[in-house]
Design a protein around this motif. Structure first.
Motif, PDB file in Angstrom:
ATOM      1  N   MET A 189      45.495  27.864 130.249  1.00  0.00           N
ATOM      2  CA  MET A 189      44.308  28.760 130.886  1.00  0.00           C
ATOM      3  C   MET A 189      43.182  28.197 131.136  1.00  0.00           C
ATOM      4  SD  MET A 189      43.966  32.909 128.851  1.00  0.00           S
ATOM      5  CE  MET A 189      45.231  33.143 128.937  1.00  0.00           C
ATOM      6  N   SER A 190      42.401  28.977 131.980  1.00  0.00           N
ATOM      7  CA  SER A 190      41.398  28.416 131.988  1.00  0.00           C
ATOM      8  C   SER A 190      40.159  28.954 131.115  1.00  0.00           C
ATOM      9  CB  SER A 190      40.461  29.115 133.227  1.00  0.00           C
ATOM     10  OG  SER A 190      39.297  28.767 133.648  1.00  0.00           O
ATOM     11  N   LEU A 191      39.291  28.092 131.293  1.00  0.00           N
ATOM     12  CA  LEU A 191      38.395  28.320 130.029  1.00  0.00           C
ATOM     13  C   LEU A 191      37.518  29.283 130.396  1.00  0.00           C
ATOM     14  CD1 LEU A 191      36.351  27.069 127.689  1.00  0.00           C
ATOM     15  CD2 LEU A 191      35.467  25.726 128.358  1.00  0.00           C
ATOM     16  N   ARG A 192      37.598  29.863 131.356  1.00  0.00           N
ATOM     17  CA  ARG A 192      36.322  30.370 132.073  1.00  0.00           C
ATOM     18  C   ARG A 192      36.454  32.191 131.801  1.00  0.00           C
ATOM     19  NH1 ARG A 192      32.754  29.031 137.307  1.00  0.00           N
ATOM     20  NH2 ARG A 192      32.582  27.585 136.434  1.00  0.00           N
ATOM     21  N   ILE A 193      38.468  32.032 131.837  1.00  0.00           N
ATOM     22  CA  ILE A 193      39.553  33.262 130.872  1.00  0.00           C
ATOM     23  C   ILE A 193      39.281  33.202 129.812  1.00  0.00           C
ATOM     24  CG2 ILE A 193      41.603  34.468 131.477  1.00  0.00           C
ATOM     25  CD1 ILE A 193      40.943  33.574 134.383  1.00  0.00           C
ATOM     26  N   LYS A 194      39.178  32.682 129.003  1.00  0.00           N
ATOM     27  CA  LYS A 194      39.253  32.591 127.697  1.00  0.00           C
ATOM     28  C   LYS A 194      37.861  32.983 126.666  1.00  0.00           C
ATOM     29  CE  LYS A 194      42.565  28.457 126.662  1.00  0.00           C
ATOM     30  NZ  LYS A 194      42.498  27.379 126.263  1.00  0.00           N
ATOM     31  N   LEU A 195      36.840  32.419 128.066  1.00  0.00           N
ATOM     32  CA  LEU A 195      35.613  32.978 127.234  1.00  0.00           C
ATOM     33  C   LEU A 195      35.476  34.331 127.261  1.00  0.00           C
ATOM     34  CD1 LEU A 195      33.308  29.640 128.330  1.00  0.00           C
ATOM     35  CD2 LEU A 195      34.191  30.716 126.044  1.00  0.00           C
ATOM     36  N   ILE A 231      37.880  36.710 127.644  1.00  0.00           N
ATOM     37  CA  ILE A 231      38.950  37.547 126.673  1.00  0.00           C
ATOM     38  C   ILE A 231      37.971  37.299 125.457  1.00  0.00           C
ATOM     39  CG2 ILE A 231      40.457  37.432 125.423  1.00  0.00           C
ATOM     40  CD1 ILE A 231      42.461  36.433 127.888  1.00  0.00           C
ATOM     41  N   VAL A 232      37.323  36.058 124.763  1.00  0.00           N
ATOM     42  CA  VAL A 232      36.661  36.054 123.695  1.00  0.00           C
ATOM     43  C   VAL A 232      35.164  37.406 123.650  1.00  0.00           C
ATOM     44  CG1 VAL A 232      35.559  35.087 121.488  1.00  0.00           C
ATOM     45  CG2 VAL A 232      37.641  34.527 122.919  1.00  0.00           C
ATOM     46  N   LEU A 233      34.707  37.223 124.661  1.00  0.00           N
ATOM     47  CA  LEU A 233      33.317  38.034 125.246  1.00  0.00           C
ATOM     48  C   LEU A 233      33.651  39.766 125.179  1.00  0.00           C
ATOM     49  CD1 LEU A 233      31.153  36.646 128.083  1.00  0.00           C
ATOM     50  CD2 LEU A 233      30.450  36.236 125.058  1.00  0.00           C
ATOM     51  N   VAL A 234      34.830  39.910 125.441  1.00  0.00           N
ATOM     52  CA  VAL A 234      35.247  41.444 126.152  1.00  0.00           C
ATOM     53  C   VAL A 234      35.732  41.712 123.894  1.00  0.00           C
ATOM     54  CG1 VAL A 234      37.378  43.200 126.366  1.00  0.00           C
ATOM     55  CG2 VAL A 234      35.922  41.120 128.606  1.00  0.00           C
ATOM     56  N   LEU A 235      36.550  40.864 124.055  1.00  0.00           N
ATOM     57  CA  LEU A 235      37.024  41.003 121.720  1.00  0.00           C
ATOM     58  C   LEU A 235      35.700  41.295 121.282  1.00  0.00           C
ATOM     59  CD1 LEU A 235      40.159  38.806 121.112  1.00  0.00           C
ATOM     60  CD2 LEU A 235      39.615  41.336 121.592  1.00  0.00           C
ATOM     61  N   LEU A 236      34.670  40.766 121.632  1.00  0.00           N
ATOM     62  CA  LEU A 236      33.010  40.552 120.510  1.00  0.00           C
ATOM     63  C   LEU A 236      32.987  41.866 121.267  1.00  0.00           C
ATOM     64  CD1 LEU A 236      32.075  36.976 120.715  1.00  0.00           C
ATOM     65  CD2 LEU A 236      32.918  38.557 118.343  1.00  0.00           C
ATOM     66  N   THR A 237      33.061  41.859 121.926  1.00  0.00           N
ATOM     67  CA  THR A 237      32.065  43.499 122.840  1.00  0.00           C
ATOM     68  C   THR A 237      32.542  45.045 121.924  1.00  0.00           C
ATOM     69  OG1 THR A 237      31.796  42.577 124.733  1.00  0.00           O
ATOM     70  CG2 THR A 237      31.328  45.382 124.662  1.00  0.00           C
ATOM     71  N   VAL A 238      33.793  44.776 121.842  1.00  0.00           N
ATOM     72  CA  VAL A 238      34.723  46.170 121.775  1.00  0.00           C
ATOM     73  C   VAL A 238      34.844  45.890 120.207  1.00  0.00           C
ATOM     74  CG1 VAL A 238      37.181  46.808 121.190  1.00  0.00           C
ATOM     75  CG2 VAL A 238      36.970  46.165 123.812  1.00  0.00           C
TER      76      VAL A 238
END
Length: 53
Positions: free
Chosen positions: A1-7, A9-16
């Motif tokens: 999985m690309s680092l950009r995809i991982k980041l 996902i993390v940013l979306v989780l932090l937003t939620v």
């Protein structure tokens, strides 16, 4: 999985999570600014080192 995809996902989780009563994103940001962890520097270097696909 690309680092950009991982980041992303993390940013979306932090937003939620940040919708609740405690601003988790602000606490993480303050931690990064104050302590400048090595993992954050490596993450940024890896993000910009990754070739565009």
């Amino acid at each position: 999985m690309s680092l950009r995809i991982k980041l992303l996902i993390v940013l979306v989780l932090l937003t939620v999570i940040g919708i609740g009563p405690m601003p988790v994103t602000s606490v993480v940001g303050i931690y990064i600014v104050l302590f400048r962890p090595a993992w954050f520097k490596r993450m940024v270097l890896n993000l910009y080192d990754e070739p565009d696909a």
